[in-house]
Scaffold this active site. Structure first.
Site, mmCIF file in Angstrom:
data_model
loop_
_atom_site.group_PDB
_atom_site.id
_atom_site.type_symbol
_atom_site.label_atom_id
_atom_site.label_comp_id
_atom_site.label_asym_id
_atom_site.label_seq_id
_atom_site.Cartn_x
_atom_site.Cartn_y
_atom_site.Cartn_z
ATOM 1 N N GLU A 43 32.357 -1.567 -105.207
ATOM 2 C CA GLU A 43 32.362 -0.746 -104.187
ATOM 3 C C GLU A 43 32.057 0.741 -104.769
ATOM 4 O OE1 GLU A 43 31.240 -1.078 -101.235
ATOM 5 O OE2 GLU A 43 31.629 -3.299 -100.957
ATOM 6 N N TYR A 126 34.596 4.657 -95.813
ATOM 7 C CA TYR A 126 33.570 3.357 -96.036
ATOM 8 C C TYR A 126 34.263 2.478 -96.879
ATOM 9 C CZ TYR A 126 30.645 0.344 -98.128
ATOM 10 O OH TYR A 126 30.043 -0.739 -98.554
ATOM 11 N N ASP A 144 28.456 2.282 -93.270
ATOM 12 C CA ASP A 144 27.646 2.880 -94.434
ATOM 13 C C ASP A 144 26.623 3.242 -93.926
ATOM 14 O OD1 ASP A 144 26.244 0.344 -94.320
ATOM 15 O OD2 ASP A 144 25.916 0.503 -96.366
#
Length: 313
Positions: A43, A126, A144
């Site tokens: 991520e 997020y 997102d």
DNA sequence: AACACGTGGCT
DNA sequence: TAGCCAAGTGT
């Protein structure tokens, strides 16, 4: 507040999830058995960087630092060096900081709680939701740029979402999110995937979209974006480009580099000094002095490397 | 709230 | 070609 009830919300979720099951890309961080740490690393790397550029660096990163404690035990400069050309090197520094925080405050285990995740450097709303959902199967609103685009088209009939998520947008996303955690997590990854490969920003492939029949944007005839002009990201000649050029020199050297080397990378003195100052301020670069040198010429290095820090004689 | 922050690929 | 865009965050 007005209730945002999606028409056939549960049906849309089921259709998109089924589409995902049949069409999902094989991304390494999605494979069963992937650790929460590996998901967190993915991520960080995927923040503003395309999937295809992340695959290799991600694999190498996890080989070298299989756990948060492994990275936490390494100088942050090594994280910046290993980050290579992924872009936005502050992410490397923050990932290192997150590893330190996980080691010190969470016993070396990536937390599953949304607020705990948010407390880590570089983890915003997020990334926290993504890790909670993808790594731990929690129910979380994963919003997102892909999901935002899918929902604004499907639900609001507009071409693009605005600059930042609005309250209404979050309410819509919450309304679509199934109650059951496992299904919520599947919807999160599936709606992201739909935005990434079908409902794309440039050339949406509506013919391949499983929910085209109920898409408000498509029904409205694909109206163009009529909001305020989206400000482009200029780059040529900016401080960002200058910082990138300077940092590339530092990454390529195991020893501290002198001003002459930096001047070669970026001749403009005013901009070079300003960028260097900002890199030092950010902790990406530290003043250094080569061992044994008596010169007072300035030298620079990545943090924590050989000769890093202003060593006394 | 608007802006800074890297890098590379695509049209 | 010159923009536009890419699994955002911090200030």
């Amino acid at each position: 507040m007005e209730r945002e009830t999606p028409p056939n919300g549960a049906e849309t979720v089921g259709t998109v999830v089924a589409w995902y099951d049949a069409n999902a890309r094989d991304l390494p961080w999605r494979r069963p058995g992937t650790s929460a740490w590996a998901v967190l690393v993915s991520e960080f790397m995927l923040q503003q960087t395309p999937v295809e550029r992340v695959r290799e660096p991600w694999a190498r990163w996890l080989e070298r630092w299989p756990t948060p404690a492994d990275l936490a035990a390494t100088p942050s400069g090594e994280a910046v060096r290993a980050w290579g050309r992924l872009g936005y090197p502050r992410r490397a520094l923050r990932l290192h900081g997150a590893a330190v925080a996980i080691t010190e405050r969470f016993g070396g285990e990536v937390p599953a709680d949304l607020d705990d995740l948010r407390s880590l450097p570089g983890v915003g709303s997020y990334t926290a939701a993504a890790v909670a959902s993808f790594a731990f199967g929690r129910r979380a609103v994963v919003l997102d740029t892909n999901v935002r685009r899918v929902l604004v088209r499907l639900h609001a009939g507009e071409a693009y979402p605005g600059a930042t998520p609005t309250r209404a947008e979050t309410a819509v996303a919450e309304a679509y999110l199934p109650d059951e955690p496992a299904l919520a997590a599947r919807w999160a990854v599936a709606s992201m995937e739909l935005g990434a490969v079908v409902c794309t920003a440039r050339r949406p492939r509506c013919d391949a979209c499983p929910v085209a029949d109920r898409c408000a944007w498509r029904h409205a005839g694909h109206p163009a974006w009529d909001g305020p002009p989206r400000r482009g990201q200029t780059y040529e000649g900016t401080d960002r480009q200058c910082r990138g050029a300077l940092l590339a020199v530092l990454r390529s050297s195991d020893e501290p580099v002198d001003d002459a080397e930096l001047t070669r990378a970026w001749p403009d003195a005013v901009q070079r000094e300003r960028a260097l100052g900002s890199l030092v301020h950010d902790g990406l670069v530290v003043p250094a002095r080569a061992a044994g040198m008596l010169t007072d010429e300035r030298r620079w290095a990545l943090p924590g490397g050989p000769g890093a820090g202003v060593a006394g004689p």
